[in-house]
Design a protein around this motif. Structure first.
Motif, PDB file in Angstrom:
ATOM      1  N   THR A 110       0.843  -1.195   0.000  1.00 58.36           N
ATOM      2  CA  THR A 110       0.000   0.000   0.000  1.00 58.36           C
ATOM      3  C   THR A 110       0.880   1.247   0.000  1.00 58.36           C
ATOM      4  N   ILE A 111       0.289   2.379  -0.326  1.00 59.51           N
ATOM      5  CA  ILE A 111       1.023   3.635  -0.339  1.00 59.51           C
ATOM      6  C   ILE A 111       1.336   4.070   1.093  1.00 59.51           C
ATOM      7  N   GLY A 112       2.461   4.746   1.277  1.00 61.16           N
ATOM      8  CA  GLY A 112       2.865   5.204   2.597  1.00 61.16           C
ATOM      9  C   GLY A 112       2.239   6.542   2.971  1.00 61.16           C
ATOM     10  N   PRO A 113       2.724   7.171   4.036  1.00 58.68           N
ATOM     11  CA  PRO A 113       2.111   8.399   4.556  1.00 58.68           C
ATOM     12  C   PRO A 113       2.418   9.641   3.726  1.00 58.68           C
ATOM     13  N   ILE A 114       3.355   9.537   2.801  1.00 57.31           N
ATOM     14  CA  ILE A 114       3.709  10.700   1.975  1.00 57.31           C
ATOM     15  C   ILE A 114       3.168  10.492   0.567  1.00 57.31           C
ATOM     16  N   GLY A 115       2.502  11.493   0.059  1.00 57.93           N
ATOM     17  CA  GLY A 115       2.002  11.420  -1.305  1.00 57.93           C
ATOM     18  C   GLY A 115       0.535  11.032  -1.378  1.00 57.93           C
ATOM     19  N   SER A 116      -0.041  11.253  -2.540  1.00 57.19           N
ATOM     20  CA  SER A 116      -1.460  10.989  -2.780  1.00 57.19           C
ATOM     21  C   SER A 116      -1.609   9.917  -3.851  1.00 57.19           C
ATOM     22  N   GLU A 117      -2.456   8.937  -3.596  1.00 58.85           N
ATOM     23  CA  GLU A 117      -2.713   7.909  -4.607  1.00 58.85           C
ATOM     24  C   GLU A 117      -3.355   8.505  -5.854  1.00 58.85           C
ATOM     25  N   GLU A 118      -4.203   9.494  -5.674  1.00 64.42           N
ATOM     26  CA  GLU A 118      -4.833  10.138  -6.821  1.00 64.42           C
ATOM     27  C   GLU A 118      -3.798  10.797  -7.715  1.00 64.42           C
ATOM     28  N   ASP A 119      -2.841  11.491  -7.097  1.00 64.50           N
ATOM     29  CA  ASP A 119      -1.767  12.116  -7.888  1.00 64.50           C
ATOM     30  C   ASP A 119      -0.902  11.058  -8.562  1.00 64.50           C
ATOM     31  N   LEU A 120      -0.657   9.973  -7.863  1.00 63.54           N
ATOM     32  CA  LEU A 120       0.151   8.892  -8.414  1.00 63.54           C
ATOM     33  C   LEU A 120      -0.533   8.309  -9.656  1.00 63.54           C
ATOM     34  N   ALA A 121      -1.824   8.057  -9.561  1.00 55.85           N
ATOM     35  CA  ALA A 121      -2.556   7.496 -10.691  1.00 55.85           C
ATOM     36  C   ALA A 121      -2.593   8.469 -11.866  1.00 55.85           C
ATOM     37  N   ARG A 122      -2.800   9.748 -11.578  1.00 56.88           N
ATOM     38  CA  ARG A 122      -2.851  10.747 -12.656  1.00 56.88           C
ATOM     39  C   ARG A 122      -1.524  10.844 -13.395  1.00 56.88           C
ATOM     40  N   SER A 123      -0.422  10.711 -12.665  1.00 56.90           N
ATOM     41  CA  SER A 123       0.887  10.832 -13.304  1.00 56.90           C
ATOM     42  C   SER A 123       1.290   9.567 -14.056  1.00 56.90           C
ATOM     43  N   ALA A 124       0.702   8.429 -13.681  1.00 58.90           N
ATOM     44  CA  ALA A 124       1.111   7.165 -14.281  1.00 58.90           C
ATOM     45  C   ALA A 124       0.295   6.797 -15.513  1.00 58.90           C
ATOM     46  N   PHE A 125      -0.956   7.267 -15.596  1.00 57.79           N
ATOM     47  CA  PHE A 125      -1.855   6.816 -16.658  1.00 57.79           C
ATOM     48  C   PHE A 125      -2.436   7.998 -17.424  1.00 57.79           C
ATOM     49  N   ASP A 126      -2.389   7.904 -18.746  1.00 56.28           N
ATOM     50  CA  ASP A 126      -2.893   8.965 -19.614  1.00 56.28           C
ATOM     51  C   ASP A 126      -4.388   8.741 -19.861  1.00 56.28           C
ATOM     52  N   LEU A 127      -5.194   9.138 -18.893  1.00 49.66           N
ATOM     53  CA  LEU A 127      -6.628   8.915 -19.010  1.00 49.66           C
ATOM     54  C   LEU A 127      -7.271   9.819 -20.053  1.00 49.66           C
ATOM     55  N   ALA A 128      -6.657  10.960 -20.331  1.00 43.96           N
ATOM     56  CA  ALA A 128      -7.223  11.865 -21.348  1.00 43.96           C
ATOM     57  C   ALA A 128      -7.190  11.212 -22.722  1.00 43.96           C
ATOM     58  N   ALA A 129      -6.082  10.568 -23.057  1.00 45.02           N
ATOM     59  CA  ALA A 129      -5.981   9.891 -24.346  1.00 45.02           C
ATOM     60  C   ALA A 129      -6.939   8.709 -24.418  1.00 45.02           C
ATOM     61  N   LEU A 130      -7.066   7.966 -23.311  1.00 47.01           N
ATOM     62  CA  LEU A 130      -7.975   6.824 -23.291  1.00 47.01           C
ATOM     63  C   LEU A 130      -9.421   7.291 -23.401  1.00 47.01           C
ATOM     64  N   ARG A 131      -9.752   8.391 -22.745  1.00 49.45           N
ATOM     65  CA  ARG A 131     -11.103   8.951 -22.856  1.00 49.45           C
ATOM     66  C   ARG A 131     -11.441   9.258 -24.306  1.00 49.45           C
ATOM     67  N   GLN A 132     -10.484   9.842 -25.033  1.00 50.02           N
ATOM     68  CA  GLN A 132     -10.736  10.182 -26.431  1.00 50.02           C
ATOM     69  C   GLN A 132     -11.026   8.927 -27.245  1.00 50.02           C
ATOM     70  N   GLN A 133     -10.303   7.860 -26.971  1.00 52.22           N
ATOM     71  CA  GLN A 133     -10.535   6.621 -27.710  1.00 52.22           C
ATOM     72  C   GLN A 133     -11.897   6.022 -27.391  1.00 52.22           C
ATOM     73  N   TYR A 134     -12.293   6.078 -26.133  1.00 47.96           N
ATOM     74  CA  TYR A 134     -13.633   5.607 -25.775  1.00 47.96           C
ATOM     75  C   TYR A 134     -14.700   6.471 -26.453  1.00 47.96           C
ATOM     76  N   ASP A 135     -14.507   7.771 -26.419  1.00 47.64           N
ATOM     77  CA  ASP A 135     -15.468   8.674 -27.066  1.00 47.64           C
ATOM     78  C   ASP A 135     -15.559   8.399 -28.562  1.00 47.64           C
ATOM     79  N   ASP A 136     -14.421   8.144 -29.198  1.00 50.79           N
ATOM     80  CA  ASP A 136     -14.414   7.833 -30.627  1.00 50.79           C
ATOM     81  C   ASP A 136     -15.171   6.533 -30.897  1.00 50.79           C
ATOM     82  N   PHE A 137     -14.988   5.550 -30.037  1.00 51.94           N
ATOM     83  CA  PHE A 137     -15.687   4.275 -30.214  1.00 51.94           C
ATOM     84  C   PHE A 137     -17.198   4.479 -30.149  1.00 51.94           C
ATOM     85  N   VAL A 138     -17.646   5.206 -29.157  1.00 47.78           N
ATOM     86  CA  VAL A 138     -19.080   5.468 -29.019  1.00 47.78           C
ATOM     87  C   VAL A 138     -19.600   6.237 -30.226  1.00 47.78           C
TER      88      VAL A 138
END
Length: 284
Positions: free
Chosen positions: A181-209
């Motif tokens: 698990t994550i330790g006392p320093i840092g935010s999991e939300e920030d970690l996820a945002r920096s690790a995964f390009d959700l904006a690009a994936l969102r565009q691909q999902y939107d294109d599929f729909v």
């Protein structure tokens, strides 16, 4: 054919994505969604006719058959001058795995116990080709990289899968992995945002729909084309989507809408598509 309570008027199935996809990729959809489900060998002429329905010219279709055979997924046989194809043991395994991924994605277990799989690995700049292969394998396993040399996923059960990829590339001495698990320093939300390009994936999902929600096949042949396009466009998402816990996703995340659309369209079109496939087989 239209879907019940569907507000969109009928339109002709598009061909944009089919033109951009390789003949081999489309052939694998045809084999996996039609030939494999029926079982038994399939005449070469049937597969060539099926690809012709998808605007694949005959030379490209024959090349796709050869390439698929070279990859060990199908093998050729003869009856007189006619050629038929059978799915190999490796092909059965690959298609079964892909079937689970493609059609089971919407019903997957989305629970999470708060643990992450963390991977630390550095490859020298001079080994760019090896680095590219590694990054491709890790990304398709659902890992993201918050900073160079570090990778993570909330799906710690994939540790053995990741370890196999590291070993196959001969990088065991350069890598370390941890589950926790994550330790006392840092935010999991920030970690996820920096690790995964959700904006690009969102565009691909939107294109599929956008590409599939207004498609209304008018007959069995168009159902066949629509199903192949739908499956071809959808089947990459279980590999592209890191499948993050809902707490890390925006409230208007389009992934669930796209998954429902895939299921609804597939159910609505598959009967007509199967009838057209049987008609193709009946011509042989």
């Amino acid at each position: 054919m239209t879907l019940a309570n569907d507000p969109f008027p009928p339109v002709t199935p598009h061909r944009v994505n089919v033109r951009q996809d390789s003949a081999k990729a489309l052939l694998l959809v045809v084999i996996g969604d039609f030939a494999w489900r029926e079982g038994g060998p399939i005449w070469s002429s049937v597969l060539l006719d099926a690809l012709s329905e998808l605007d694949i010219e005959v030379n490209a279709a024959r090349k796709a058959l050869r390439r698929t055979a070279e990859s060990g997924l199908i093998s050729a046989g003869r009856e007189g001058r006619r050629v038929h194809w059978s799915i190999t043991a490796r092909g059965q395994e690959v298609l079964a795995s892909g079937d689970v991924q493609t059609y089971g994605w919407a019903d997957r277990d989305r629970s999470w116990d708060g643990r992450w799989l963390m991977l630390s690995l550095t490859i020298p700049e001079a080994q760019r080709n090896l680095r590219h292969r590694l990054h491709t394998r890790l990304e398709w396993a659902g890992l993201g990289s918050p900073v160079p040399g570090q990778w993570l996923t909330p799906h710690w059960s994939r540790a053995n899968l990741v370890a196999s990829a590291i070993r196959e590339l001969g990088l065991e001495e350069h890598a370390h992995s941890m589950i926790g698990t994550i330790g006392p320093i840092g935010s999991e939300e920030d970690l996820a945002r920096s690790a995964f390009d959700l904006a690009a994936l969102r565009q691909q999902y939107d294109d599929f729909v956008r590409d599939h929600e207004q498609v209304k096949p008018a007959d069995d042949r168009e159902c066949f084309v629509a199903v192949v396009e739908l499956v071809q466009d959808w089947r990459r998402f279980p590999y592209l989507d890191p499948d993050l816990p809902e707490r890390f996703l925006p409230v208007d995340w389009p992934g669930d809408r796209a998954a429902r659309l895939f299921q609804d369209r597939y159910r609505a079109w598959t009967e007509g598509a199967q009838r057209h496939w049987r008609a193709l087989r009946g011509r042989s």
